[in-house]
Design a protein around this motif. Structure first.
Motif, PDB file in Angstrom:
ATOM      1  N   ALA A  74       0.838  -1.294  -0.047  1.00  0.00           N
ATOM      2  CA  ALA A  74      -0.153  -0.070   0.006  1.00  0.00           C
ATOM      3  C   ALA A  74       0.988   1.138  -0.050  1.00  0.00           C
ATOM      4  O   ALA A  74       0.515   2.281  -0.716  1.00  0.00           O
ATOM      5  N   ILE A  75       1.973   1.246   0.780  1.00  0.00           N
ATOM      6  CA  ILE A  75       2.876   2.204   0.686  1.00  0.00           C
ATOM      7  C   ILE A  75       3.666   2.547  -0.497  1.00  0.00           C
ATOM      8  O   ILE A  75       3.662   3.647  -0.887  1.00  0.00           O
ATOM      9  N   LYS A  76       4.160   1.431  -0.882  1.00  0.00           N
ATOM     10  CA  LYS A  76       5.167   1.651  -1.782  1.00  0.00           C
ATOM     11  C   LYS A  76       4.403   1.523  -3.270  1.00  0.00           C
ATOM     12  O   LYS A  76       5.084   2.442  -4.348  1.00  0.00           O
ATOM     13  N   HIS A  77       3.414   1.072  -3.565  1.00  0.00           N
ATOM     14  CA  HIS A  77       2.749   0.822  -4.937  1.00  0.00           C
ATOM     15  C   HIS A  77       1.344   1.600  -4.766  1.00  0.00           C
ATOM     16  O   HIS A  77       0.825   1.945  -6.101  1.00  0.00           O
ATOM     17  N   GLY A  78       0.747   1.908  -3.715  1.00  0.00           N
ATOM     18  CA  GLY A  78      -0.512   2.349  -3.746  1.00  0.00           C
ATOM     19  C   GLY A  78      -0.765   4.001  -3.082  1.00  0.00           C
ATOM     20  O   GLY A  78      -1.968   4.265  -3.024  1.00  0.00           O
ATOM     21  N   SER A  79       0.428   4.421  -2.692  1.00  0.00           N
ATOM     22  CA  SER A  79       0.406   5.682  -2.082  1.00  0.00           C
ATOM     23  C   SER A  79       1.402   6.659  -2.704  1.00  0.00           C
ATOM     24  O   SER A  79       2.569   6.239  -2.949  1.00  0.00           O
ATOM     25  N   ALA A  80       1.299   8.092  -2.418  1.00  0.00           N
ATOM     26  CA  ALA A  80       2.203   8.966  -2.418  1.00  0.00           C
ATOM     27  C   ALA A  80       2.879   9.184  -0.994  1.00  0.00           C
ATOM     28  O   ALA A  80       1.905   8.913  -0.326  1.00  0.00           O
ATOM     29  N   GLU A  81       4.107   9.374  -0.765  1.00  0.00           N
ATOM     30  CA  GLU A  81       4.500   9.571   0.457  1.00  0.00           C
ATOM     31  C   GLU A  81       3.894  10.533   1.492  1.00  0.00           C
ATOM     32  O   GLU A  81       3.566  11.665   0.829  1.00  0.00           O
ATOM     33  N   GLY A  82       3.389  10.137   2.452  1.00  0.00           N
ATOM     34  CA  GLY A  82       2.399  10.669   3.426  1.00  0.00           C
ATOM     35  C   GLY A  82       0.987  10.700   3.282  1.00  0.00           C
ATOM     36  O   GLY A  82       0.352  11.150   4.060  1.00  0.00           O
ATOM     37  N   ASP A  83       0.521  10.089   2.212  1.00  0.00           N
ATOM     38  CA  ASP A  83      -0.917   9.569   2.107  1.00  0.00           C
ATOM     39  C   ASP A  83      -1.262   8.875   3.240  1.00  0.00           C
ATOM     40  O   ASP A  83      -0.504   8.097   3.838  1.00  0.00           O
ATOM     41  N   PRO A  84      -2.488   8.800   3.595  1.00  0.00           N
ATOM     42  CA  PRO A  84      -2.952   7.964   4.619  1.00  0.00           C
ATOM     43  C   PRO A  84      -3.157   6.533   4.130  1.00  0.00           C
ATOM     44  O   PRO A  84      -3.476   6.378   2.950  1.00  0.00           O
ATOM     45  N   VAL A  85      -3.170   5.576   4.769  1.00  0.00           N
ATOM     46  CA  VAL A  85      -3.079   4.043   4.526  1.00  0.00           C
ATOM     47  C   VAL A  85      -3.668   3.713   5.810  1.00  0.00           C
ATOM     48  O   VAL A  85      -3.273   3.847   7.076  1.00  0.00           O
ATOM     49  N   VAL A  86      -4.987   3.139   5.288  1.00  0.00           N
ATOM     50  CA  VAL A  86      -5.713   2.510   6.614  1.00  0.00           C
ATOM     51  C   VAL A  86      -5.617   1.019   6.679  1.00  0.00           C
ATOM     52  O   VAL A  86      -5.430   0.369   5.636  1.00  0.00           O
ATOM     53  N   VAL A  87      -5.158   0.743   7.819  1.00  0.00           N
ATOM     54  CA  VAL A  87      -5.035  -0.941   8.254  1.00  0.00           C
ATOM     55  C   VAL A  87      -6.241  -1.302   9.161  1.00  0.00           C
ATOM     56  O   VAL A  87      -6.394  -0.550  10.139  1.00  0.00           O
ATOM     57  N   ARG A  88      -6.963  -2.438   8.831  1.00  0.00           N
ATOM     58  CA  ARG A  88      -7.803  -2.879   9.591  1.00  0.00           C
ATOM     59  C   ARG A  88      -7.655  -4.329  10.114  1.00  0.00           C
ATOM     60  O   ARG A  88      -7.213  -5.020   8.846  1.00  0.00           O
ATOM     61  N   VAL A  89      -8.163  -4.872  11.231  1.00  0.00           N
ATOM     62  CA  VAL A  89      -7.936  -5.943  11.641  1.00  0.00           C
ATOM     63  C   VAL A  89      -9.342  -6.409  12.129  1.00  0.00           C
ATOM     64  O   VAL A  89      -9.980  -5.753  13.209  1.00  0.00           O
ATOM     65  N   TYR A  90      -9.997  -7.405  11.881  1.00  0.00           N
ATOM     66  CA  TYR A  90     -11.550  -8.118  12.449  1.00  0.00           C
ATOM     67  C   TYR A  90     -11.528  -9.389  12.319  1.00  0.00           C
ATOM     68  O   TYR A  90     -10.734 -10.075  11.672  1.00  0.00           O
ATOM     69  N   ARG A  91     -12.494 -10.085  12.958  1.00  0.00           N
ATOM     70  CA  ARG A  91     -12.783 -11.390  12.786  1.00  0.00           C
ATOM     71  C   ARG A  91     -14.130 -11.391  12.229  1.00  0.00           C
ATOM     72  O   ARG A  91     -15.260 -10.834  12.689  1.00  0.00           O
TER      73      ARG A  91
END
Length: 131
Positions: free
Chosen positions: A48-65
């Motif tokens: 997400a950081i390397k291929h899906g975003s410009a530096e500083g863009d927000p990246v959301v990470v979620r964990v659920y069951r």
């Protein structure tokens, strides 16, 4: 079902440790083994950081069951470009992460976000942590 645990990071390689620690904390609270989760969330967030975003863009990470107890990890980024698992090639220095991740998880995939971008998710086996 409880709400997903969510962390928002800025797209920068230094944020990867924060994401790994976040996943370990959530899996620990659930009493589940976390080493595969940490490996998988590292791959999801790194892509997400390397291929899906410009530096500083927000990246959301979620964990659920899910209701069946299956843990799910997600990384959201702003790019519509889909991840591609490349054929294994020993001469390449990178590009093996999705193949590795695919071997560790039940299933992985993507879905588009309505406001632009995508979610890349991985479903894991719910392995109990040793007592």
């Amino acid at each position: 079902m409880p709400e997903p645990a969510t962390i928002v990071i800025k797209a920068h390689p230094q944020a990867i440790k924060q994401v790994r620690d976040f996943a370990a904390l959530v899996f620990g609270d659930w009493g589940l083994e976390d080493h595969i989760a940490r490996t998988v969330v590292t791959e999801l967030a790194t892509n997400a950081i390397k291929h899906g975003s410009a530096e500083g863009d927000p990246v959301v990470v979620r964990v659920y069951r899910r209701e069946d107890g299956c843990p799910v990890l997600e990384a959201w980024d702003r790019s519509d470009a889909l991840p591609v698992a490349r054929p294994f090639d020993l001469t390449r220095e990178s590009g093996r992460g999705l193949l590795l991740m695919g071997a560790l998880v039940r299933r992985w995939g993507t879905r588009p976000l309505a406001e632009r971008g995508k979610v890349v998710f991985a479903e894991l086996e719910p392995t109990r942590a040793p007592d």
